[in-house]
Design an enzyme around this catalytic site. Sequence first.
Site, mmCIF file in Angstrom:
data_model
loop_
_atom_site.group_PDB
_atom_site.id
_atom_site.type_symbol
_atom_site.label_atom_id
_atom_site.label_comp_id
_atom_site.label_asym_id
_atom_site.label_seq_id
_atom_site.Cartn_x
_atom_site.Cartn_y
_atom_site.Cartn_z
ATOM 1 C CB SER A 84 -0.929 0.003 1.217
ATOM 2 O OG SER A 84 -0.186 -0.196 2.401
ATOM 3 C CB THR A 189 -1.680 6.212 4.173
ATOM 4 O OG1 THR A 189 -2.599 6.276 3.120
ATOM 5 C CG2 THR A 189 -0.717 7.358 4.097
ATOM 6 C CB THR A 207 -0.628 6.135 0.294
ATOM 7 O OG1 THR A 207 -1.409 4.946 0.251
ATOM 8 C CG2 THR A 207 -1.340 7.209 -0.511
ATOM 9 N NE ARG A 217 -8.861 7.431 -4.164
ATOM 10 C CZ ARG A 217 -8.205 7.208 -3.031
ATOM 11 N NH1 ARG A 217 -6.905 6.989 -3.034
ATOM 12 N NH2 ARG A 217 -8.844 7.216 -1.879
ATOM 13 C CG ASP A 220 -6.320 10.894 2.763
ATOM 14 O OD1 ASP A 220 -6.358 9.852 2.070
ATOM 15 O OD2 ASP A 220 -5.818 10.924 3.910
ATOM 16 C CB THR A 240 -4.380 6.050 7.612
ATOM 17 O OG1 THR A 240 -4.353 4.914 6.736
ATOM 18 C CG2 THR A 240 -4.870 5.613 8.971
ATOM 19 N N GLY A 241 -6.923 5.862 5.822
ATOM 20 C CA GLY A 241 -8.268 5.349 5.613
ATOM 21 C C GLY A 241 -8.836 5.855 4.305
HETATM 22 N N1 ASP Z 1 -5.811 7.391 2.623
HETATM 23 C C1 ASP Z 1 -5.293 6.619 1.556
HETATM 24 C C2 ASP Z 1 -6.055 6.899 0.319
HETATM 25 O O1 ASP Z 1 -7.241 7.087 0.368
HETATM 26 C C3 ASP Z 1 -5.288 5.149 1.798
HETATM 27 C C4 ASP Z 1 -5.186 4.683 3.220
HETATM 28 O O2 ASP Z 1 -4.707 5.363 4.081
HETATM 29 O O3 ASP Z 1 -5.608 3.600 3.540
HETATM 30 O O4 ASP Z 1 -5.461 6.856 -0.746
#
Ligand code: ASP
Length: 329
Positions: A84, A189, A207, A217, A220, A240-241
């Site tokens: 990731s 991330t 990330t 795409r 964040d 993250t997320g």
């Molecule tokens: N925030 C990151 C994204 O949306 C991915 C992640 O942190 O899991 O690209």
Amino acid sequence: MKRRQFIRFGAVVGALGLVKPSKATNIMAQSFEGKTNGPLVLSTWNHGLAANEGAWAVLQKGGTALDAVEKGVMVTEADLTNRSVGVGGRPDREGHVTLDACIMSGDARCGSVAFLEGIAHPVSVARAVMEKTQHVMLVGAGAKKFALDYGFQQAKMPIDEVKKDYEQWRKENKDLFKKPEINHENHDTIGMIAMDANGQLAGACTTSGWAYKMHGRVGDSPIIGAGLFVDQEVGAATATGLGEAIIRIAGSHTVVELMRHGFSPQEACKEACMRIIRKHNDLSGLQCGFLAIDKDGNYGAYSIYAGFNFAKHDAQKNELIDAPFDRNW
Ligand code: ASP
């Protein structure tokens, strides 16, 4: 690490109008807070343990927080087993690994790259954008050209193993508009925030984004204020997320602004999560987590769903800590 119960502050929060009083009392539901004197580095997820070691090597020699966060997340970017972040990252649904990263120091200097292909250390390109250009953000082919002109080496992506997985995924997923599955495998991330021996703050975030995302795409992570925000007057936060949800509330900036208005780091992280919850009708799989540190070395974290953890390195130890959360899956 010290843990302590929060001091009740719902009345203050209510008076500031930052959250509804009923939500303010929710902030008391789980408690986690820490304070460290001296250098401190926090980073998202268990890959943060190795990244923290990279950052700590800089901090313990009296290096700056800015150098520490760059060196720290470079460890994760170089880890070929990480799916990731960086070179080992998963591609988008067209088979391209597109990388997003940013870096920021407490004096508001910042740099960012997004939708960058074929460069092993996007965080260092982001730093070069910050230090060598008049700009904050470069994307796509322009970011790549800048990186190559500047002397960054190309890297082959996706790596073979990831390409094989992708080809299998492609066979099974013909619908280009299908929402990619959200799970711990396909997005994680590394966001890192640090304080150095002089109390200076900095952060970095990098990330490969949401695996099998639409081509083009951007999440964040490279967006200053969403995946990362640092203000020496207040503190630092990273996220993250699900990037789309974090962007919608300018997540990391929100956390820092809440701290500016008196929220502790954990309270601020929690309120950012609650704000995401309030703004979304469909919360299925909508995991977001925040990490924050204030200028006095207090730190905290919070996530919407259980399972978010972060690594904390201070002079005592490097350890993985489960973040408090709002709900179970
Ligand atoms: N925030 C990151 C994204 O949306 C991915 C992640 O942190 O899991 O690209």
